[in-house]
Structure formats: structure tokens, C-alpha cells
Design a protein around this motif. Structure first.
Motif, PDB file in Angstrom:
ATOM      1  N   ARG A   9       5.017   1.295  -3.887  1.00  0.00           N
ATOM      2  CA  ARG A   9       5.067   2.612  -4.524  1.00  0.00           C
ATOM      3  C   ARG A   9       3.778   2.876  -5.311  1.00  0.00           C
ATOM      4  O   ARG A   9       3.222   3.968  -5.277  1.00  0.00           O
ATOM      5  CB  ARG A   9       6.285   2.681  -5.436  1.00  0.00           C
ATOM      6  N   LEU A  12       0.965   4.101  -3.125  1.00  0.00           N
ATOM      7  CA  LEU A  12       1.059   5.520  -2.757  1.00  0.00           C
ATOM      8  C   LEU A  12       0.685   6.417  -3.929  1.00  0.00           C
ATOM      9  O   LEU A  12      -0.001   7.433  -3.749  1.00  0.00           O
ATOM     10  CB  LEU A  12       2.462   5.850  -2.244  1.00  0.00           C
ATOM     11  N   LEU A  13       1.119   6.054  -5.129  1.00  0.00           N
ATOM     12  CA  LEU A  13       0.769   6.851  -6.306  1.00  0.00           C
ATOM     13  C   LEU A  13      -0.738   6.842  -6.547  1.00  0.00           C
ATOM     14  O   LEU A  13      -1.325   7.868  -6.900  1.00  0.00           O
ATOM     15  CB  LEU A  13       1.519   6.341  -7.536  1.00  0.00           C
ATOM     16  N   LEU A  16      -2.304   9.195  -4.055  1.00  0.00           N
ATOM     17  CA  LEU A  16      -2.095  10.586  -4.447  1.00  0.00           C
ATOM     18  C   LEU A  16      -2.953  10.955  -5.653  1.00  0.00           C
ATOM     19  O   LEU A  16      -3.410  12.095  -5.771  1.00  0.00           O
ATOM     20  CB  LEU A  16      -0.613  10.837  -4.747  1.00  0.00           C
ATOM     21  N   ASP A  29       6.580  12.926  -8.439  1.00  0.00           N
ATOM     22  CA  ASP A  29       7.309  12.187  -7.408  1.00  0.00           C
ATOM     23  C   ASP A  29       7.456  13.002  -6.125  1.00  0.00           C
ATOM     24  O   ASP A  29       7.422  12.462  -5.035  1.00  0.00           O
ATOM     25  CB  ASP A  29       8.685  11.774  -7.935  1.00  0.00           C
ATOM     26  N   ILE A  31       6.429  15.384  -3.095  1.00  0.00           N
ATOM     27  CA  ILE A  31       5.184  15.592  -2.366  1.00  0.00           C
ATOM     28  C   ILE A  31       5.354  16.724  -1.360  1.00  0.00           C
ATOM     29  O   ILE A  31       6.419  16.901  -0.775  1.00  0.00           O
ATOM     30  CB  ILE A  31       4.692  14.304  -1.667  1.00  0.00           C
ATOM     31  N   GLU A  35      -0.033  16.649   0.550  1.00  0.00           N
ATOM     32  CA  GLU A  35       0.017  15.290   0.028  1.00  0.00           C
ATOM     33  C   GLU A  35       0.501  14.310   1.093  1.00  0.00           C
ATOM     34  O   GLU A  35      -0.016  13.201   1.201  1.00  0.00           O
ATOM     35  CB  GLU A  35       0.931  15.214  -1.209  1.00  0.00           C
ATOM     36  N   LEU A  39      -1.450  11.058   2.551  1.00  0.00           N
ATOM     37  CA  LEU A  39      -0.880   9.702   2.543  1.00  0.00           C
ATOM     38  C   LEU A  39      -0.885   9.082   3.935  1.00  0.00           C
ATOM     39  O   LEU A  39      -1.235   7.915   4.095  1.00  0.00           O
ATOM     40  CB  LEU A  39       0.540   9.721   1.980  1.00  0.00           C
ATOM     41  N   THR A  63       9.669  12.866  -1.225  1.00  0.00           N
ATOM     42  CA  THR A  63       9.266  12.162  -2.441  1.00  0.00           C
ATOM     43  C   THR A  63       8.403  10.948  -2.079  1.00  0.00           C
ATOM     44  O   THR A  63       8.351  10.540  -0.913  1.00  0.00           O
ATOM     45  CB  THR A  63      10.490  11.666  -3.238  1.00  0.00           C
ATOM     46  N   VAL A  64       7.795  10.379  -3.090  1.00  0.00           N
ATOM     47  CA  VAL A  64       7.004   9.166  -2.895  1.00  0.00           C
ATOM     48  C   VAL A  64       7.889   8.052  -2.345  1.00  0.00           C
ATOM     49  O   VAL A  64       7.494   7.324  -1.431  1.00  0.00           O
ATOM     50  CB  VAL A  64       6.324   8.744  -4.215  1.00  0.00           C
ATOM     51  N   ASP A  65       9.100   7.933  -2.861  1.00  0.00           N
ATOM     52  CA  ASP A  65      10.010   6.887  -2.374  1.00  0.00           C
ATOM     53  C   ASP A  65      10.401   7.106  -0.916  1.00  0.00           C
ATOM     54  O   ASP A  65      10.499   6.139  -0.149  1.00  0.00           O
ATOM     55  CB  ASP A  65      11.259   6.800  -3.260  1.00  0.00           C
TER      56      ASP A  65
END
Length: 81
Positions: A9, A12-13, A16, A29, A31, A35, A39, A63-65
Motif C-alpha cells: 500500500r 502505491l501511495l 500517487l 484513498d 482514485i 490516478e 499506477l 481505492t488504493v486498497d
């Protein structure tokens, strides 16, 4: 090279944060499509392989997750296949 990729995680953050010019701690969180494209591009570069994502997989990433789950599955499948 099977097994779980070392993508996390925080990775990825950080990716971004490069796009948004914000500290990783301030990256939202959720996207959007821009974005997500960023990624996918950076993950493909980092692992030197194409993420062959379906339209449904891409549509499910909000989301990022979500991105982390889909990217890890794709990288693991590519490494095993």
C-alpha cells in the motif's frame, strides 16, 4: 519467480504522491481514472511486465486498497503463468 509480489500500500501511495505533488500521507484513498492509469504505468515499469487487466477489474478499482488487491493478483498470475 512465484509467490506474492513485494508491492504494498505504501508503494502505491508513494507513486500517487509523485503524480499529485503531495506527501504520501496526504494522498486520498479514492482514485480516479487518471490516478489509476498512472499506477498501472508505474507498476508495469517497476515489475517489467504488462498488467493484463480486464474492464471489470479496472472498473472495480476505486481505492488504493482495491488497486493493491488487483495488481497483486495480476502480478502473481503473470509470475506463475
Amino acid at each position: 519467480m512465484g509467490g506474492q509480489p513485494d508491492l504494498g500500500r505504501a508503494d502505491l501511495l508513494t507513486m500517487l504522491a509523485e503524480l499529485t505533488a503531495k506527501p504520501a500521507a496526504e494522498v486520498p484513498d479514492r482514485i480516479g481514472s487518471m490516478e489509476l492509469a498512472w499506477l498501472v504505468h508505474l507498476v508495469e515499469q517497476r515489475y517489467e511486465r504488462r498488467l493484463d487487466l480486464t474492464d471489470d477489474e479496472l472498473a472495480g478499482i476505486r481505492t488504493v486498497d482495491d488497486a493493491l488487491v488487483v495488481f497483486r493478483a495480476s502480478l502473481t498470475a503473470a509470475a506463475d503463468g
